[in-house]
Design a protein around this motif. Structure first.
Motif, PDB file in Angstrom:
ATOM      1  N   UNK A 197       0.853  -1.183   0.000  1.00 59.79           N
ATOM      2  CA  UNK A 197       0.000   0.000   0.000  1.00 59.79           C
ATOM      3  C   UNK A 197       0.892   1.236   0.000  1.00 59.79           C
ATOM      4  N   UNK A 198       0.271   2.384  -0.304  1.00 58.43           N
ATOM      5  CA  UNK A 198       1.034   3.632  -0.313  1.00 58.43           C
ATOM      6  C   UNK A 198       0.898   4.363   1.016  1.00 58.43           C
ATOM      7  N   UNK A 199       1.420   5.578   1.071  1.00 62.64           N
ATOM      8  CA  UNK A 199       1.408   6.318   2.329  1.00 62.64           C
ATOM      9  C   UNK A 199       0.033   6.882   2.690  1.00 62.64           C
ATOM     10  N   UNK A 200      -0.973   6.596   1.854  1.00 69.42           N
ATOM     11  CA  UNK A 200      -2.365   6.944   2.150  1.00 69.42           C
ATOM     12  C   UNK A 200      -3.208   5.684   2.394  1.00 69.42           C
ATOM     13  N   UNK A 201      -2.553   4.533   2.511  1.00 65.26           N
ATOM     14  CA  UNK A 201      -3.203   3.239   2.733  1.00 65.26           C
ATOM     15  C   UNK A 201      -4.040   2.795   1.528  1.00 65.26           C
ATOM     16  N   UNK A 202      -3.611   3.187   0.346  1.00 70.28           N
ATOM     17  CA  UNK A 202      -4.272   2.743  -0.890  1.00 70.28           C
ATOM     18  C   UNK A 202      -3.471   1.592  -1.484  1.00 70.28           C
ATOM     19  N   UNK A 203      -4.202   0.544  -1.899  1.00 70.54           N
ATOM     20  CA  UNK A 203      -3.548  -0.616  -2.490  1.00 70.54           C
ATOM     21  C   UNK A 203      -2.809  -0.262  -3.763  1.00 70.54           C
ATOM     22  N   UNK A 204      -1.632  -0.882  -3.940  1.00 71.84           N
ATOM     23  CA  UNK A 204      -0.827  -0.653  -5.136  1.00 71.84           C
ATOM     24  C   UNK A 204      -0.989  -1.776  -6.154  1.00 71.84           C
ATOM     25  N   UNK A 205      -1.787  -2.792  -5.822  1.00 73.18           N
ATOM     26  CA  UNK A 205      -2.011  -3.898  -6.747  1.00 73.18           C
ATOM     27  C   UNK A 205      -0.880  -4.902  -6.778  1.00 73.18           C
ATOM     28  N   UNK A 206       0.057  -4.798  -5.861  1.00 73.68           N
ATOM     29  CA  UNK A 206       1.188  -5.732  -5.802  1.00 73.68           C
ATOM     30  C   UNK A 206       1.051  -6.600  -4.568  1.00 73.68           C
ATOM     31  N   UNK A 207       1.064  -7.913  -4.768  1.00 68.20           N
ATOM     32  CA  UNK A 207       1.006  -8.860  -3.667  1.00 68.20           C
ATOM     33  C   UNK A 207       2.411  -9.427  -3.469  1.00 68.20           C
TER      34      UNK A 207
END
Length: 167
Positions: free
Chosen positions: A8-18
């Motif tokens: 996730x990014x610094x806003x807690x949004x998923x980046x699509x990477x597992x």
């Protein structure tokens, strides 16, 4: 087997990477962790000492029960799963807040929950070496005297501040 988490990014949004949790920790990649402050009907708080066999903070005390949020899982579902795995408790934790935690072994988003749990829990000895129910004054004293995980101090202080703003 290592847990699979979503970056996730610094806003807690998923980046699509597992990725594996081990890799996320090693690389310092943001991911999600769900924890719960457990209270009993009398308002006491569950404190436990981590098993000596755990890779992260063995033998340290914690005021939080939890673990990684698996890829595709919500904070709430992860918190409930961790309570069942670690304490044998099936309750519905309530998400109170999230924050970017930089006090652990690697940075991560921490979803802090609260749950009312039964007095009697069946702790997994592979995770929990000891546990007890403490009043808030007893816990405040323990936080000064015992060796707690870094997450416990910050998350519990934020938890108390959050509760102070609620009726």
């Amino acid at each position: 087997m290592d847990e699979l988490v979503e970056r996730v990014d610094d806003q807690d949004r998923g980046l699509g990477a597992v990725v594996s949790r081990r890799q996320a920790v090693r690389e310092g990649w943001l991911h999600r962790v769900a924890v719960t402050v457990c209270r009993d009907e009398r308002g006491r708080i569950l404190v436990h000492r981590r098993s000596e066999h755990l890779s992260r903070f063995p033998g340290r005390y914690e005021v939080l029960v939890g673990g990684a949020v698996n890829a595709g899982e919500s904070y709430e579902h992860a918190a409930a799963r961790e309570l069942a795995e670690e304490l044998g408790v099936r309750v519905r934790p309530r998400l109170l807040f999230t924050f970017l935690n930089r006090s652990g072994v690697s940075p991560h988003w921490l979803g802090v929950h609260e749950a009312v749990a039964p007095d009697t829990v069946t702790a997994d000895p592979g995770e929990v070496a000891w546990h007890a129910w403490l009043t808030e004054p007893q816990l405040r004293s323990a936080l000064r005297e015992w060796n707690f995980t870094p997450d416990s101090h910050e998350a519990f202080n934020r938890y108390l501040a959050f509760r102070a703003t609620r009726p």
